[in-house]
Scaffold this motif. Sequence first.
Motif, PDB file in Angstrom:
ATOM      1  N   VAL A 154      -6.106   0.691  -9.563  1.00 34.08           N
ATOM      2  CA  VAL A 154      -6.189   2.589 -10.146  1.00 34.08           C
ATOM      3  C   VAL A 154      -6.226   3.059 -10.436  1.00 34.08           C
ATOM      4  O   VAL A 154      -7.120   4.072 -10.517  1.00 34.08           O
ATOM      5  N   THR A 155      -6.245   2.704 -12.082  1.00 31.47           N
ATOM      6  CA  THR A 155      -7.348   2.997 -13.016  1.00 31.47           C
ATOM      7  C   THR A 155      -8.007   2.894 -13.417  1.00 31.47           C
ATOM      8  O   THR A 155      -9.284   3.471 -13.195  1.00 31.47           O
ATOM      9  N   SER A 177       0.526   6.617  -6.750  1.00 32.38           N
ATOM     10  CA  SER A 177      -0.078   7.114  -7.740  1.00 32.38           C
ATOM     11  C   SER A 177      -0.104   8.733  -6.481  1.00 32.38           C
ATOM     12  O   SER A 177      -0.415   9.807  -8.451  1.00 32.38           O
ATOM     13  N   ALA A 178       0.292   9.062  -6.146  1.00 34.51           N
ATOM     14  CA  ALA A 178       0.025  10.371  -5.135  1.00 34.51           C
ATOM     15  C   ALA A 178       1.309  11.400  -6.279  1.00 34.51           C
ATOM     16  O   ALA A 178       1.395  12.299  -6.689  1.00 34.51           O
ATOM     17  N   ILE A 203      -7.748  11.521  -4.422  1.00 31.51           N
ATOM     18  CA  ILE A 203      -6.997  12.842  -3.502  1.00 31.51           C
ATOM     19  C   ILE A 203      -5.879  13.750  -4.677  1.00 31.51           C
ATOM     20  O   ILE A 203      -6.175  13.939  -4.948  1.00 31.51           O
ATOM     21  N   SER A 204      -5.508  12.812  -5.208  1.00 35.54           N
ATOM     22  CA  SER A 204      -4.101  13.079  -5.592  1.00 35.54           C
ATOM     23  C   SER A 204      -4.836  13.449  -7.833  1.00 35.54           C
ATOM     24  O   SER A 204      -4.178  14.788  -7.810  1.00 35.54           O
ATOM     25  N   PHE A 205      -5.794  13.151  -7.824  1.00 38.17           N
ATOM     26  CA  PHE A 205      -5.958  12.730  -9.507  1.00 38.17           C
ATOM     27  C   PHE A 205      -7.404  13.397  -9.466  1.00 38.17           C
ATOM     28  O   PHE A 205      -7.644  14.122 -10.581  1.00 38.17           O
ATOM     29  N   ASN A 207       0.767  -1.003  -0.290  1.00 36.87           N
ATOM     30  CA  ASN A 207       0.018  -0.368  -0.156  1.00 36.87           C
ATOM     31  C   ASN A 207       0.830   1.191  -0.340  1.00 36.87           C
ATOM     32  O   ASN A 207       0.632   2.143  -0.525  1.00 36.87           O
ATOM     33  N   LEU A 208       1.368   1.508   1.051  1.00 40.58           N
ATOM     34  CA  LEU A 208       3.209   2.611   0.791  1.00 40.58           C
ATOM     35  C   LEU A 208       3.352   2.718  -0.596  1.00 40.58           C
ATOM     36  O   LEU A 208       3.549   3.706  -1.099  1.00 40.58           O
ATOM     37  N   GLY A 209       4.032   2.066  -0.985  1.00 43.42           N
ATOM     38  CA  GLY A 209       4.988   1.755  -2.684  1.00 43.42           C
ATOM     39  C   GLY A 209       3.829   1.899  -3.241  1.00 43.42           C
ATOM     40  O   GLY A 209       3.294   3.472  -4.552  1.00 43.42           O
ATOM     41  N   MET A 210       2.109   1.967  -3.165  1.00 40.08           N
ATOM     42  CA  MET A 210       1.227   2.318  -4.319  1.00 40.08           C
ATOM     43  C   MET A 210       0.924   3.414  -3.969  1.00 40.08           C
ATOM     44  O   MET A 210       0.469   4.439  -5.261  1.00 40.08           O
ATOM     45  N   ILE A 211       1.000   4.031  -2.846  1.00 38.38           N
ATOM     46  CA  ILE A 211       0.510   5.384  -2.562  1.00 38.38           C
ATOM     47  C   ILE A 211       0.781   6.659  -3.375  1.00 38.38           C
ATOM     48  O   ILE A 211       1.022   7.413  -3.701  1.00 38.38           O
TER      49      ILE A 211
END
Lengths: 260, 260
Positions: B249-250, A135-136, A254-256, A128-132
């Motif tokens: 995420v996509t 994405s961010a 949030i990021s997108f 999850n940390l890597g994916m966050i």
Amino acid sequence: MKDSPQERRRQYLKKRAFYDSLLTIYGRKPVLEALEDPTLAAHKLHLAESNRRDQLITRIEQLAHERRIEIAYWDRKGLSRISKNARQDQGVALDLALPHYGKAEEFLRTADKPYELLALDGITNPQNLGMIIRSACAGGIDGIILPSKGCAQIDPLVIKASVGTLFKMRLLRCDDLAPTLAEFANTGARICALSSHAKDTLGELNGGEATIFVLGNETRGVSDAAAKTCTHSLRIPMRNGVESLNVAVTAALISFRHQL
Amino acid sequence: MKDSPQERRRQYLKKRAFYDSLLTIYGRKPVLEALEDPTLAAHKLHLAESNRRDQLITRIEQLAHERRIEIAYWDRKGLSRISKNARQDQGVALDLALPHYGKAEEFLRTADKPYELLALDGITNPQNLGMIIRSACAGGIDGIILPSKGCAQIDPLVIKASVGTLFKMRLLRCDDLAPTLAEFANTGARICALSSHAKDTLGELNGGEATIFVLGNETRGVSDAAAKTCTHSLRIPMRNGVESLNVAVTAALISFRHQL
């Protein structure tokens, strides 16, 4: 001729900023991949004297020589003091000098325009940390506050799940999250807890102000200590009675949210 | 008195629709959780005769009795024919009757208004599959086309990663994805490949038309066969030189794009 006190102070701050920007990664594959990336400034390579000189180690040493990166050899104990993870370091660690890597307090001291940050509150799953982070980074978040207490730390799994974006993202370290959030709140930043029980929705938040989005633990949500510092509580509207989203998905939404 | 041919045909179609709606899950924990959920209609419980009668098995049998669900006992071979996964079934399988679970062709035959579907093309990671289902369900996607060829199938890992949403999401099965997409295209649906190399962005796509978003393999992207059926190619704008997003995420960004 001795340096003036001002000059000594300047040099001290510069040196401290440099050491704060160091990220030590470990594990053979992550280190090899970092050395192969010419855009990453490596400061120092650390190897265990006990390493078997196989292909991977030979290649790592060769790359360090080519790139004129200092190599230090240690006994296993010395190396594990550097990697802080004897079980996973595989006898290899690398200090990266990442200009975007630093301390949350330093970011707060120098921030000069509205920013959007994520703050991680008890995110314990490395994937999850890597994916966050991934994405961010892709969504254009200005930084991620990563406390050393209660969160997964940067390890080979996180690097892998971030798919190279770890080295582009501005990571802001702190010890405890709650006091750090309180400092940001004192400067007028909005501190927004993401919570499925919130009344207001993410979409109702207007832009243009310094904002920190607090992402809570995968199961328990935002901690009480962090929640006390929050000025807003926001939810993402969900259909079909779904109660929660994966935290990395929340980070992505949030990021997108400005660019979809 | 014999039934008329029309009546026999009607009964045959009804029976077939019922069997198409069956999803067989396996593994002790997923089966127990499904039995504990009163909103899930369980059709039949399958147990291996060789199961040790431990607490979990006793509880599973007890719940089946309480809910008046038929129990069938099998030798290991018979059970593995039902679970289709002898290595992971742990001697337990359950047929769920999910009204939303069916065949892609049946959905196409009965669709009467614009819909948005996801189509999975070579999604092999069960955690990604579970997360896609969870995000699509929360975002209000009308269904997910899941081909039996080339994709992860519903297993305990997928159920776990979907956090209960698997049983709410409309899953549309098919064998091969490409011919199924071609059939949808023939009815005028837009088939959109998500690709980081596309010229147009997701945000430029207007709503109100039947649309299928094709999500490609985590590494290789959309397959050539599926790409040939696509009428659109779309990208999600990314910052900081990031080249790709996690496929779940996509899926989330597609599913939530109208509501952020």
